[in-house]
Write a protein that holds these residues in place. Structure first.
Motif, mmCIF file in Angstrom:
data_model
loop_
_atom_site.group_PDB
_atom_site.id
_atom_site.type_symbol
_atom_site.label_atom_id
_atom_site.label_comp_id
_atom_site.label_asym_id
_atom_site.label_seq_id
_atom_site.Cartn_x
_atom_site.Cartn_y
_atom_site.Cartn_z
ATOM 1 N N VAL A 65 -38.925 -29.276 37.702
ATOM 2 C CA VAL A 65 -38.737 -29.193 39.156
ATOM 3 C C VAL A 65 -40.055 -29.406 39.913
ATOM 4 C CG1 VAL A 65 -38.178 -27.557 40.992
ATOM 5 C CG2 VAL A 65 -36.687 -27.749 39.019
ATOM 6 N N SER A 66 -41.152 -28.866 39.358
ATOM 7 C CA SER A 66 -42.438 -28.947 40.061
ATOM 8 C C SER A 66 -42.896 -30.389 40.261
ATOM 9 C CB SER A 66 -43.501 -28.153 39.308
ATOM 10 O OG SER A 66 -43.657 -28.667 38.011
ATOM 11 N N ALA A 67 -42.437 -31.309 39.432
ATOM 12 C CA ALA A 67 -42.872 -32.712 39.561
ATOM 13 C C ALA A 67 -41.819 -33.591 40.236
ATOM 14 C CB ALA A 67 -43.235 -33.279 38.192
ATOM 15 N N TRP A 68 -40.792 -32.980 40.809
ATOM 16 C CA TRP A 68 -39.788 -33.781 41.528
ATOM 17 C C TRP A 68 -40.410 -34.718 42.561
ATOM 18 C CZ3 TRP A 68 -35.009 -30.176 42.877
ATOM 19 C CH2 TRP A 68 -34.253 -29.977 41.715
ATOM 20 N N ASP A 97 -35.412 -26.891 32.635
ATOM 21 C CA ASP A 97 -34.676 -27.027 33.903
ATOM 22 C C ASP A 97 -34.062 -28.429 34.047
ATOM 23 O OD1 ASP A 97 -36.984 -28.439 34.227
ATOM 24 O OD2 ASP A 97 -37.790 -27.244 35.869
ATOM 25 N N LEU A 100 -31.087 -28.942 36.338
ATOM 26 C CA LEU A 100 -31.352 -29.020 37.779
ATOM 27 C C LEU A 100 -31.727 -30.446 38.173
ATOM 28 C CD1 LEU A 100 -33.472 -25.795 38.390
ATOM 29 C CD2 LEU A 100 -31.118 -26.196 39.030
ATOM 30 N N LYS A 103 -28.614 -32.582 38.178
ATOM 31 C CA LYS A 103 -27.797 -32.348 39.384
ATOM 32 C C LYS A 103 -28.461 -32.945 40.625
ATOM 33 C CE LYS A 103 -25.280 -28.212 37.987
ATOM 34 N NZ LYS A 103 -25.260 -26.745 38.008
ATOM 35 N N THR A 178 -44.405 -36.020 32.925
ATOM 36 C CA THR A 178 -45.634 -35.348 33.344
ATOM 37 C C THR A 178 -46.536 -35.174 32.132
ATOM 38 O OG1 THR A 178 -44.553 -33.235 32.934
ATOM 39 C CG2 THR A 178 -44.558 -34.027 35.189
ATOM 40 N N ILE A 202 -46.305 -39.276 36.579
ATOM 41 C CA ILE A 202 -47.088 -38.692 37.675
ATOM 42 C C ILE A 202 -48.377 -39.510 37.800
ATOM 43 C CG2 ILE A 202 -46.159 -36.374 37.523
ATOM 44 C CD1 ILE A 202 -48.648 -35.600 35.886
ATOM 45 N N ALA A 203 -49.065 -39.371 38.936
ATOM 46 C CA ALA A 203 -50.236 -40.214 39.197
ATOM 47 C C ALA A 203 -51.277 -40.111 38.085
ATOM 48 C CB ALA A 203 -50.855 -39.805 40.536
ATOM 49 N N PHE B 109 -31.436 -19.859 39.230
ATOM 50 C CA PHE B 109 -32.045 -21.161 38.927
ATOM 51 C C PHE B 109 -32.244 -21.977 40.203
ATOM 52 C CE2 PHE B 109 -32.612 -24.096 35.202
ATOM 53 C CZ PHE B 109 -33.232 -23.160 34.409
ATOM 54 N N GLY B 117 -40.851 -23.581 41.581
ATOM 55 C CA GLY B 117 -41.355 -24.770 40.887
ATOM 56 C C GLY B 117 -41.837 -25.825 41.863
#
Lengths: 274, 216
Positions: A65-68, A97, A100, A103, A178, A202-203, B109, B117
């Protein structure tokens, strides 16, 4: 003690960045975006003559999620492009995750996934563990790693997966990363068997991925949010990455200004001492 | 006997596995049933190690809480989070066959994990901004060169750079491709050769850390 350009409190920078980032959100600037050759190669590798209807492609969600913000816009464009070409898409990922992200993709590429049928046009295999060994095993026997999809349906009962079990049955791999998972596909799919693959990274992965693209290991590569924005330009559907480009411009410019201010301060201090 | 298990048996298994995987990868791709069995086992062992990691984590943080060590409250939060996610996930699985069919699990979640996150990366942006100011100082000629190259690469990556001056993109791309690629290739090749050397040393028993956690 007087004010010094070389010793500004860090909280000042936090506030400057916070306020500066508000500007493009309130009033979008819209700088022109030049499309890099590596991004164009990626897009051309998954559109038109490069993809036949019925081809099976793997999209690996190697990000959480952190790299969305960095990875997901690129993945969205690629999923849209592949589905529009009539390709069948296998979705999977090594992050806990991953559901997520799956989805989220159904949401960001809603029209295309709504027009497609689960099990016939796309399938979600879910979470994978086992590192490079698992990726190697996927190439030779997918069912030994994924006996079922994420929703506990046997792969043999999924129409799209009836004749898909090894790398022979896959036309290409897109790994969005990532970390190391693109490298695992590279060493276990692309190098030994020549399966076409590209990375949406990622960059930071640009420095390791670009040499691989230049060497022909990756047929294309999208680097960071910028790559995602370029892909959105190529497909002609502006999305989250293009919106983020203004913020990237502001933040990058501020970093350069901060470096200049710090060094001017350093020079002034040196001059004062001498 | 225990010493033998720790050393010779480990070396023997590693040696046999190495030879099989080496032959399969370089000489007989897809034709080695043994290699497939070993890979399957590798995946199973990897999964077991995840469970083992969870148990070890629980034990270590339980001790922190029990003995009121420094920052024990964070250990408590971790244990509570672990228990809640585990129980809600298992409850959903036993009731419906899918661990994700539990409303509490999904809520946690979607509305706790996802925002946390998503916040992680943007926060690093603030640190990078202030760190760039504090650390990137041209104290000598090497640092000055690195700073100038870095500024060009940063501005070439952002659309604003090209808008200010087209030269930022041209010079930045030169650094990214002509400057950086040979270095990364050298790094990759040397790293790979190092890994091969490490592999041979491990097989020959010259790497202590390879077996029994480095103990003699």
């Amino acid at each position: 003690m007087g004010f010094s350009l070389a010793n500004i409190d860090r909280r000042v920078f936090y506030w400057i960045l916070f306020i500066a980032l508000m500007v493009p959100f309130l009033n979008p600037i819209g700088f022109p975006i030049k499309i890099a050759e590596n991004t164009r190669d990626l897009y051309e590798g998954i559109t038109e003559d490069s993809v036949e209807p019925g081809d099976v492609w793997v999209i690996n969600f190697g990000y959480g999620v952190s790299a969305w913000p960095e990875c997901h816009p690129g993945v969205t464009v690629c999923a849209k492009a592949l589905l529009r070409e009539g390709a069948h898409v296998i979705l999977m990922g090594p992050h806990t995750d991953v559901e997520l992200t799956y989805k989220h993709l159904l949401d960001t590429a809603k029209e295309d996934f709504d027009a497609a049928t689960y099990g016939e046009d796309y399938v979600f295999l879910g979470y994978i563990t086992g590192g490079e060994s698992a990726i190697a095993q996927l190439a030779s026997n997918m069912r030994s790693v994924y006996p079922t999809d994420h929703f506990a349906t046997q792969l043999d009962d999924i129409p799209m997966m009836q004749d898909v079990n090894t790398w022979h049955d896959v036309s290409g791999v897109l790994s969005s990363d990532t970390g190391d998972w693109g490298g695992y596909f590279l060493t276990q799919w692309q190098e030994p068997y020549g399966v076409p693959m590209a990375q949406i990274g990622i960059a930071m992965l640009g420095s390791t991925g670009i040499p691989r693209w230049l060497a022909g290991n990756y047929f294309g590569m999208s680097v960071g949010s910028r790559g995602g924005a370029e892909l959105e330009m190529l497909i002609g559907e502006p999305g989250d990455a293009i919106i983020a480009m203004d913020s990237i411009s502001v933040s990058h410019l501020l970093i350069v200004i901060a470096v200049i201010v710090a060094n001017v301060g350093l020079l002034l201090e040196r001059g004062r001492r001498s | 006997m225990s010493q033998m298990l720790k050393r010779e048996v480990v070396y023997a298994i590693t040696g046999i596995v190495t030879v099989i995987m080496f032959l399969e990868y370089f000489f007989f791709p897809e034709s080695q049933a043994w290699a497939e069995i070993i890979r399957t086992w590798s995946v199973i062992i990897y999964n077991i190690s995840l469970g083992l990691g969870a148990v070890r984590l629980t034990m270590a943080h339980s001790m922190n809480v029990q003995r009121r060590r420094e920052n024990w409250a964070f250990s408590g939060v971790l244990l509570a989070g672990l228990a809640i996610m585990l129980l809600t996930g298992l409850a959903g699985y036993f009731m419906t066959g899918q661990q994700t069919n539990n409303a509490i699990y999904n809520w946690l979640f979607n509305w706790v994990y996802t925002p946390l996150g998503a916040t992680l990366y943007p926060i690093t942006g603030f640190y990078i901004f202030s760190a760039a100011y504090r650390a990137f100082r041209a104290r000598n000629i090497d640092a000055a060169l690195m700073l100038i190259a870095g500024c060009f690469v940063i501005l070439s990556n952002a659309p604003v750079g090209e808008a200010l001056w087209i030269g930022f993109a041209t010079v930045g791309e030169w650094f990214r491709f002509t400057g950086q690629v040979p270095g990364m290739r050298t790094f990759a090749l040397v790293g790979t050769l190092g890994m091969i050397a490490y592999g041979f040393r491990a097989l020959l028993g010259k790497e202590r850390g390879f077996y029994a956690g480095g103990e003699e």
